[in-house]
Motif scaffolding. Structure first.
Motif, PDB file in Angstrom:
ATOM      1  N   LYS A   1       0.845  -1.188   0.000  1.00  0.00           N
ATOM      2  CA  LYS A   1       0.000   0.000   0.000  1.00  0.00           C
ATOM      3  C   LYS A   1       0.881   1.238   0.000  1.00  0.00           C
ATOM      4  O   LYS A   1       1.938   1.271   0.622  1.00  0.00           O
ATOM      5  CB  LYS A   1      -0.883   0.051   1.249  1.00  0.00           C
ATOM      6  N   LYS A   2       0.409   2.279  -0.686  1.00  0.00           N
ATOM      7  CA  LYS A   2       1.079   3.577  -0.674  1.00  0.00           C
ATOM      8  C   LYS A   2       0.254   4.499   0.196  1.00  0.00           C
ATOM      9  O   LYS A   2      -0.939   4.679  -0.033  1.00  0.00           O
ATOM     10  CB  LYS A   2       1.202   4.151  -2.075  1.00  0.00           C
ATOM     11  N   LEU A   3       0.898   5.100   1.181  1.00  0.00           N
ATOM     12  CA  LEU A   3       0.247   6.065   2.050  1.00  0.00           C
ATOM     13  C   LEU A   3       0.729   7.446   1.659  1.00  0.00           C
ATOM     14  O   LEU A   3       1.935   7.700   1.636  1.00  0.00           O
ATOM     15  CB  LEU A   3       0.585   5.802   3.512  1.00  0.00           C
ATOM     16  N   GLU A   4      -0.209   8.315   1.317  1.00  0.00           N
ATOM     17  CA  GLU A   4       0.092   9.713   1.050  1.00  0.00           C
ATOM     18  C   GLU A   4      -0.456  10.482   2.239  1.00  0.00           C
ATOM     19  O   GLU A   4      -1.655  10.485   2.493  1.00  0.00           O
ATOM     20  CB  GLU A   4      -0.557  10.164  -0.244  1.00  0.00           C
TER      21      GLU A   4
ATOM     22  N   ILE B   1      -4.820  11.368   5.393  1.00  0.00           N
ATOM     23  CA  ILE B   1      -4.056  10.195   4.991  1.00  0.00           C
ATOM     24  C   ILE B   1      -4.841   9.507   3.885  1.00  0.00           C
ATOM     25  O   ILE B   1      -6.029   9.218   4.056  1.00  0.00           O
ATOM     26  CB  ILE B   1      -3.843   9.217   6.156  1.00  0.00           C
ATOM     27  N   PHE B   2      -4.186   9.256   2.759  1.00  0.00           N
ATOM     28  CA  PHE B   2      -4.796   8.540   1.642  1.00  0.00           C
ATOM     29  C   PHE B   2      -4.035   7.229   1.454  1.00  0.00           C
ATOM     30  O   PHE B   2      -2.806   7.217   1.451  1.00  0.00           O
ATOM     31  CB  PHE B   2      -4.713   9.364   0.355  1.00  0.00           C
ATOM     32  N   VAL B   3      -4.772   6.128   1.287  1.00  0.00           N
ATOM     33  CA  VAL B   3      -4.164   4.813   1.101  1.00  0.00           C
ATOM     34  C   VAL B   3      -4.587   4.281  -0.256  1.00  0.00           C
ATOM     35  O   VAL B   3      -5.779   4.220  -0.562  1.00  0.00           O
ATOM     36  CB  VAL B   3      -4.598   3.833   2.213  1.00  0.00           C
ATOM     37  N   THR B   4      -3.597   3.899  -1.070  1.00  0.00           N
ATOM     38  CA  THR B   4      -3.878   3.333  -2.387  1.00  0.00           C
ATOM     39  C   THR B   4      -3.062   2.058  -2.572  1.00  0.00           C
ATOM     40  O   THR B   4      -1.966   1.919  -2.015  1.00  0.00           O
ATOM     41  CB  THR B   4      -3.524   4.319  -3.519  1.00  0.00           C
ATOM     42  N   PRO B   5      -3.580   1.112  -3.351  1.00  0.00           N
ATOM     43  CA  PRO B   5      -2.831  -0.121  -3.599  1.00  0.00           C
ATOM     44  C   PRO B   5      -1.650   0.131  -4.539  1.00  0.00           C
ATOM     45  O   PRO B   5      -1.714   0.981  -5.425  1.00  0.00           O
ATOM     46  CB  PRO B   5      -3.860  -1.052  -4.249  1.00  0.00           C
ATOM     47  N   VAL B   6      -0.581  -0.617  -4.312  1.00  0.00           N
ATOM     48  CA  VAL B   6       0.594  -0.577  -5.176  1.00  0.00           C
ATOM     49  C   VAL B   6       0.707  -1.944  -5.839  1.00  0.00           C
ATOM     50  O   VAL B   6       0.768  -2.964  -5.156  1.00  0.00           O
ATOM     51  CB  VAL B   6       1.876  -0.257  -4.369  1.00  0.00           C
TER      52      VAL B   6
ATOM     53  N   GLN C   1      -5.010  37.913   2.209  1.00  0.00           N
ATOM     54  CA  GLN C   1      -5.630  36.603   2.318  1.00  0.00           C
ATOM     55  C   GLN C   1      -4.646  35.570   1.788  1.00  0.00           C
ATOM     56  O   GLN C   1      -4.238  35.641   0.629  1.00  0.00           O
ATOM     57  CB  GLN C   1      -6.941  36.543   1.509  1.00  0.00           C
ATOM     58  N   VAL C   2      -4.250  34.631   2.646  1.00  0.00           N
ATOM     59  CA  VAL C   2      -3.357  33.547   2.248  1.00  0.00           C
ATOM     60  C   VAL C   2      -4.236  32.339   1.969  1.00  0.00           C
ATOM     61  O   VAL C   2      -4.774  31.727   2.896  1.00  0.00           O
ATOM     62  CB  VAL C   2      -2.324  33.246   3.355  1.00  0.00           C
ATOM     63  N   ASP C   3      -4.414  32.017   0.694  1.00  0.00           N
ATOM     64  CA  ASP C   3      -5.315  30.929   0.319  1.00  0.00           C
ATOM     65  C   ASP C   3      -4.687  29.554   0.497  1.00  0.00           C
ATOM     66  O   ASP C   3      -5.363  28.601   0.852  1.00  0.00           O
ATOM     67  CB  ASP C   3      -5.758  31.086  -1.136  1.00  0.00           C
ATOM     68  N   PHE C   4      -3.410  29.438   0.222  1.00  0.00           N
ATOM     69  CA  PHE C   4      -2.742  28.144   0.288  1.00  0.00           C
ATOM     70  C   PHE C   4      -1.845  28.093   1.518  1.00  0.00           C
ATOM     71  O   PHE C   4      -0.981  28.943   1.705  1.00  0.00           O
ATOM     72  CB  PHE C   4      -1.925  27.889  -0.980  1.00  0.00           C
ATOM     73  N   VAL C   5      -2.056  27.090   2.348  1.00  0.00           N
ATOM     74  CA  VAL C   5      -1.334  26.929   3.603  1.00  0.00           C
ATOM     75  C   VAL C   5      -0.198  25.937   3.388  1.00  0.00           C
ATOM     76  O   VAL C   5      -0.358  24.920   2.701  1.00  0.00           O
ATOM     77  CB  VAL C   5      -2.301  26.416   4.696  1.00  0.00           C
ATOM     78  N   ALA C   6       0.969  26.204   3.990  1.00  0.00           N
ATOM     79  CA  ALA C   6       2.125  25.307   3.878  1.00  0.00           C
ATOM     80  C   ALA C   6       1.835  23.996   4.609  1.00  0.00           C
ATOM     81  O   ALA C   6       1.378  23.988   5.751  1.00  0.00           O
ATOM     82  CB  ALA C   6       3.362  25.971   4.458  1.00  0.00           C
ATOM     83  N   LYS C   7       2.091  22.895   3.931  1.00  0.00           N
ATOM     84  CA  LYS C   7       1.915  21.556   4.493  1.00  0.00           C
ATOM     85  C   LYS C   7       3.115  20.698   4.079  1.00  0.00           C
ATOM     86  O   LYS C   7       3.913  21.085   3.234  1.00  0.00           O
ATOM     87  CB  LYS C   7       0.629  20.891   3.963  1.00  0.00           C
ATOM     88  N   ILE C   8       3.201  19.504   4.651  1.00  0.00           N
ATOM     89  CA  ILE C   8       4.207  18.509   4.297  1.00  0.00           C
ATOM     90  C   ILE C   8       3.475  17.287   3.767  1.00  0.00           C
ATOM     91  O   ILE C   8       2.495  16.837   4.372  1.00  0.00           O
ATOM     92  CB  ILE C   8       5.052  18.109   5.528  1.00  0.00           C
ATOM     93  N   ARG C   9       3.953  16.761   2.634  1.00  0.00           N
ATOM     94  CA  ARG C   9       3.389  15.517   2.097  1.00  0.00           C
ATOM     95  C   ARG C   9       4.431  14.417   2.230  1.00  0.00           C
ATOM     96  O   ARG C   9       5.531  14.535   1.715  1.00  0.00           O
ATOM     97  CB  ARG C   9       2.973  15.670   0.640  1.00  0.00           C
ATOM     98  N   LEU C  10       4.067  13.362   2.944  1.00  0.00           N
ATOM     99  CA  LEU C  10       4.917  12.183   3.062  1.00  0.00           C
ATOM    100  C   LEU C  10       4.331  11.086   2.197  1.00  0.00           C
ATOM    101  O   LEU C  10       3.115  10.887   2.180  1.00  0.00           O
ATOM    102  CB  LEU C  10       4.964  11.698   4.516  1.00  0.00           C
ATOM    103  N   GLU C  11       5.194  10.379   1.498  1.00  0.00           N
ATOM    104  CA  GLU C  11       4.765   9.217   0.722  1.00  0.00           C
ATOM    105  C   GLU C  11       5.551   8.019   1.221  1.00  0.00           C
ATOM    106  O   GLU C  11       6.780   8.057   1.273  1.00  0.00           O
ATOM    107  CB  GLU C  11       5.012   9.449  -0.764  1.00  0.00           C
ATOM    108  N   ILE C  12       4.819   6.976   1.604  1.00  0.00           N
ATOM    109  CA  ILE C  12       5.427   5.783   2.177  1.00  0.00           C
ATOM    110  C   ILE C  12       4.751   4.572   1.535  1.00  0.00           C
ATOM    111  O   ILE C  12       3.530   4.532   1.422  1.00  0.00           O
ATOM    112  CB  ILE C  12       5.207   5.718   3.699  1.00  0.00           C
ATOM    113  N   VAL C  13       5.546   3.585   1.153  1.00  0.00           N
ATOM    114  CA  VAL C  13       5.000   2.313   0.668  1.00  0.00           C
ATOM    115  C   VAL C  13       5.328   1.262   1.718  1.00  0.00           C
ATOM    116  O   VAL C  13       6.484   1.129   2.130  1.00  0.00           O
ATOM    117  CB  VAL C  13       5.579   1.931  -0.704  1.00  0.00           C
ATOM    118  N   VAL C  14       4.282   0.547   2.172  1.00  0.00           N
ATOM    119  CA  VAL C  14       4.452  -0.443   3.236  1.00  0.00           C
ATOM    120  C   VAL C  14       3.805  -1.764   2.839  1.00  0.00           C
ATOM    121  O   VAL C  14       2.979  -1.820   1.929  1.00  0.00           O
ATOM    122  CB  VAL C  14       3.838   0.052   4.569  1.00  0.00           C
ATOM    123  N   HIS C  15       4.174  -2.817   3.562  1.00  0.00           N
ATOM    124  CA  HIS C  15       3.507  -4.104   3.386  1.00  0.00           C
ATOM    125  C   HIS C  15       2.055  -3.968   3.838  1.00  0.00           C
ATOM    126  O   HIS C  15       1.746  -3.162   4.730  1.00  0.00           O
ATOM    127  CB  HIS C  15       4.204  -5.186   4.222  1.00  0.00           C
TER     128      HIS C  15
END
Length: 112
Positions: free
Chosen positions: A2-5, A91-96, A52-66
């Motif tokens: 699975k890929k976790l975004e 958190i979004f989970v998609t199949p790899v 007006q700040v429309d877009f907020v700074a975030k961090i995106r982590l991508e991890i592939v796990v069993h």
């Protein structure tokens, strides 16, 4: 597999990274991103002007796990990143389907 975004606040990155390391998750991709959800940005004052700040700074982590690790990784991230306020993230989970390690040619779970 699975890929976790994972989209989190920048201030939560160290807590999440430490929590994942305790689960033996050491490989991840980290990207600085900007976006908004229900939070819809915020206003800032600079030199007496309101912006007006429309877009907020975030961090995106991508991890592939069993597959067997998916639930424990999701729970660990939720514990480490949750403040209870709007904007904690998603958190979004998609199949790899498959993965290859370029250096060795290993395929599938062995490539992780």
């Amino acid at each position: 597999m699975k890929k976790l975004e994972i989209i989190i606040r920048p201030s939560a990155l160290d807590n999440v990274k430490d929590k994942l390391a305790s689960l033996d998750i050491h490989g991840m991709t980290c990207t600085e991103v900007r976006g908004f959800g229900r939070q819809r940005g915020h206003t800032e004052v600079y030199r007496a002007a309101v912006y007006q700040v429309d877009f907020v700074a975030k961090i995106r982590l991508e991890i592939v796990v069993h597959d067997s690790m998916t639930e424990s990784v999701v729970q660990a991230v939720m514990e480490a990143a949750r403040t209870g306020n709007v904007g904690d993230g998603k958190i979004f989970v998609t199949p790899v389907e498959n993965a290859w390690r370029i250096r060795t040619g290993e395929e599938g779970d062995a490539a992780l």
